[in-house]
Design an enzyme around this catalytic site. Structure first.
Site, PDB file in Angstrom:
ATOM      1  N   HIS A   8      38.148  46.890  50.463  1.00  0.00           N
ATOM      2  CA  HIS A   8      37.337  45.809  50.840  1.00  0.00           C
ATOM      3  C   HIS A   8      37.948  44.761  51.900  1.00  0.00           C
ATOM      4  O   HIS A   8      39.190  44.847  51.966  1.00  0.00           O
ATOM      5  CB  HIS A   8      36.878  44.832  49.712  1.00  0.00           C
ATOM      6  CG  HIS A   8      37.826  43.794  49.152  1.00  0.00           C
ATOM      7  ND1 HIS A   8      38.332  42.742  49.744  1.00  0.00           N
ATOM      8  CD2 HIS A   8      38.494  43.956  47.916  1.00  0.00           C
ATOM      9  CE1 HIS A   8      39.478  42.519  48.882  1.00  0.00           C
ATOM     10  NE2 HIS A   8      39.534  42.903  47.756  1.00  0.00           N
ATOM     11  N   GLU A  86      38.831  45.325  40.760  1.00  0.00           N
ATOM     12  CA  GLU A  86      40.149  44.931  40.880  1.00  0.00           C
ATOM     13  C   GLU A  86      40.696  45.013  39.603  1.00  0.00           C
ATOM     14  O   GLU A  86      40.045  44.702  38.450  1.00  0.00           O
ATOM     15  CB  GLU A  86      40.301  43.806  41.723  1.00  0.00           C
ATOM     16  CG  GLU A  86      41.778  43.306  42.121  1.00  0.00           C
ATOM     17  CD  GLU A  86      42.763  44.210  42.947  1.00  0.00           C
ATOM     18  OE1 GLU A  86      42.886  45.434  42.275  1.00  0.00           O
ATOM     19  OE2 GLU A  86      42.999  43.785  43.816  1.00  0.00           O
TER      20      GLU A  86
END
EC number: 5.4.2.11
Length: 227
Positions: A8, A86
């Site tokens: 990202h 994550e």
């Protein structure tokens, strides 16, 4: 065949130097521009996708959307899944990295961040910011939602998604984009490439840069490069 990873774009907590993990934060203007640039690179290089996989966290979802829009592929199916989130940074989430190092010592924080199998302190499941209190994960068994993770545990989390969804998509001939996070992508790369426990500590994936993994017909690793 080729598999494309994109971490990202630069997030608000990247900018503030805070531990993020499963906390949901947005992209910065820099992150948006990184995602746009990634999409344009893919378009110029002629990359077309049949399906995109991403996490359930805003920064990855927005990056995926921007990348696909810039490459004229916003219409393709997207699969959002918590297994691509994550790494969970436990009680460190939301803390300033520099201040944490001053409190616990540089060496301890380095171990928490970079060792393969040492987790940071758990986040209390009753904490208002715990994933246990986030409706995104309300249907998951309580023992599946992490309170802290290391990279080894992160790999154990993402591997079933690779085996159940990403790998079958590739083997069926689909062209696949995975837009996720530094550590979930590092974990996948470790498995696909065959990176050792020691070498993975130095393996980094920059924000917003398309990483291409070239694989053979049995998904064995051939080479990797950035666009």
């Amino acid at each position: 065949m080729e598999l494309v990873f994109i971490r990202h774009g630069f997030s608000e907590w990247n900018a503030k130097n805070l531990f993020t993990g499963w906390r949901d934060v947005n992209l910065t203007e820099r992150g948006i521009e990184e995602a746009k640039a990634a999409g344009k690179k893919l378009l110029e290089a002629g990359y077309e996708f049949d399906i995109a996989f991403t996490s359930v966290l805003t920064r990855a979802i927005k990056t995926c959307n921007i990348v696909l829009e810039e490459s004229n592929q916003l219409w393709i199916p997207q699969v959002k899944h918590w297994r691509l989130n994550e790494r969970h940074y436990g009680a460190l989430q939301g803390l300033d990295k520099k201040a944490t190092a001053e409190q616990y010592g540089d060496e301890q924080v380095h171990i928490w961040r970079r060792s393969y199998d040492v987790s940071p302190p758990d986040l209390d499941p009753q904490d208002p910011n715990s994933a246990h209190n986030d409706r995104r994960y309300a249907l998951l068994p309580k023992d599946v939602v992490p309170n802290a993770e290391n990279l080894k545990i992160t790999l154990e989390r993402v591997l079933p998604f690779w085996e159940d969804q990403i790998a079958p998509a590739l083997l069926s001939g689909k062209r696949v984009l995975v837009t996720a996070h530094g550590n979930s992508l590092r974990a996948l790369a470790k498995h696909i490439i065959g990176i050792s426990d020691e070498e993975i500590m130095a393996f980094e994936i920059p924000t917003g840069q398309p990483l291409v993994l070239k694989l053979d017909e049995q998904l064995n690793f051939v080479e990797k490069f950035y666009l």
